[in-house]
Design an enzyme around this catalytic site. Sequence first.
Site, PDB file in Angstrom:
ATOM      1  N   SER A 193       0.816  -1.227   0.000  1.00 42.85           N
ATOM      2  CA  SER A 193       0.000   0.000   0.000  1.00 42.85           C
ATOM      3  C   SER A 193       0.848   1.275   0.000  1.00 42.85           C
ATOM      4  CB  SER A 193      -0.949   0.046   1.210  1.00 42.85           C
ATOM      5  OG  SER A 193      -1.605  -1.184   1.342  1.00 42.85           O
ATOM      6  N   ARG A 194       2.075   1.150  -0.467  1.00 43.93           N
ATOM      7  CA  ARG A 194       2.987   2.313  -0.531  1.00 43.93           C
ATOM      8  C   ARG A 194       3.325   2.883   0.850  1.00 43.93           C
ATOM      9  NH1 ARG A 194       3.668   0.040  -4.695  1.00 43.93           N
ATOM     10  NH2 ARG A 194       3.456   0.929  -6.770  1.00 43.93           N
TER      11      ARG A 194
END
Length: 215
Positions: A193-194
């Site tokens: 999810s970065r």
Amino acid sequence: MINPNELAALRQDYYRHELSRSSVADDPFEQFTMWFDEAVSALIVEPNAMMLGTATTEGQPSGRTVLLKGYDGSGFKFFTNYNSAKARDLTVNPFCFLHFFWKELERQVFIRGLARKTSEQESDDYFAMRPYQSQIGAWASEQSSVVPSRKVLEEKFAELKEKFPEGTVPRPRYWGGYRVTPDHFEFWQGRPSRLHDRILYTRHEHGWLISRLSP
Ligand SMILES: Cc1cc2nc3c(=O)[nH]c(=O)nc-3n(C[C@H](O)[C@H](O)[C@H](O)COP(=O)(O)O)c2cc1C
């Protein structure tokens, strides 16, 4: 063939490892050693290939790949031509960065520091270890200058082989090492999810200050 308009849809999720303040070493060189050993164990091709970033005093940047040829608590060593574009930058502005990207481990390491030439002895020792063809190559190439053709370069290479038989090649005075002494290390670990992990070490009077950066 990929349509450039499709690049926006190219993405990779990172999930292999994590990094936290409690899991990292207090000393960034130790942390680097752990990650470097893992890069070697993961059979990454040329794990010692790193981007060297330099800049002129006007701030005009340049980057290129060089090979890390040794490191210890005093810094990271690479070898090159002292008349090259990178060396010209480092003469007027010794601040530079080194950047490793080990994509198979979803990791990058960013190091910033000050470059100084290695001792003549260190340069001699490393030059003597190089394969014969690379030693001749160092003589044949006026690195970063314009060469009229490949043929000219190859002819020069052949002449130099005549001049210096194997085992007799001296180190050119314009060829040697640099040691980059870091004041800043960032270890980056890709996460889902970065929400990547970024651990920063900055040098201070009594050691290293460690913090986590937002991804
Ligand atoms: C994998 C790889 C390793 C390289 N290693 C070195 C090196 O150790 N030293 C070097 O001078 N150039 C090395 N080069 C060539 C440099 O990237 C660069 O082309 C050259 O040093 C000239 O750079 P400059 O004109 O910016 O000074 C390497 C290139 C690659 C792709």
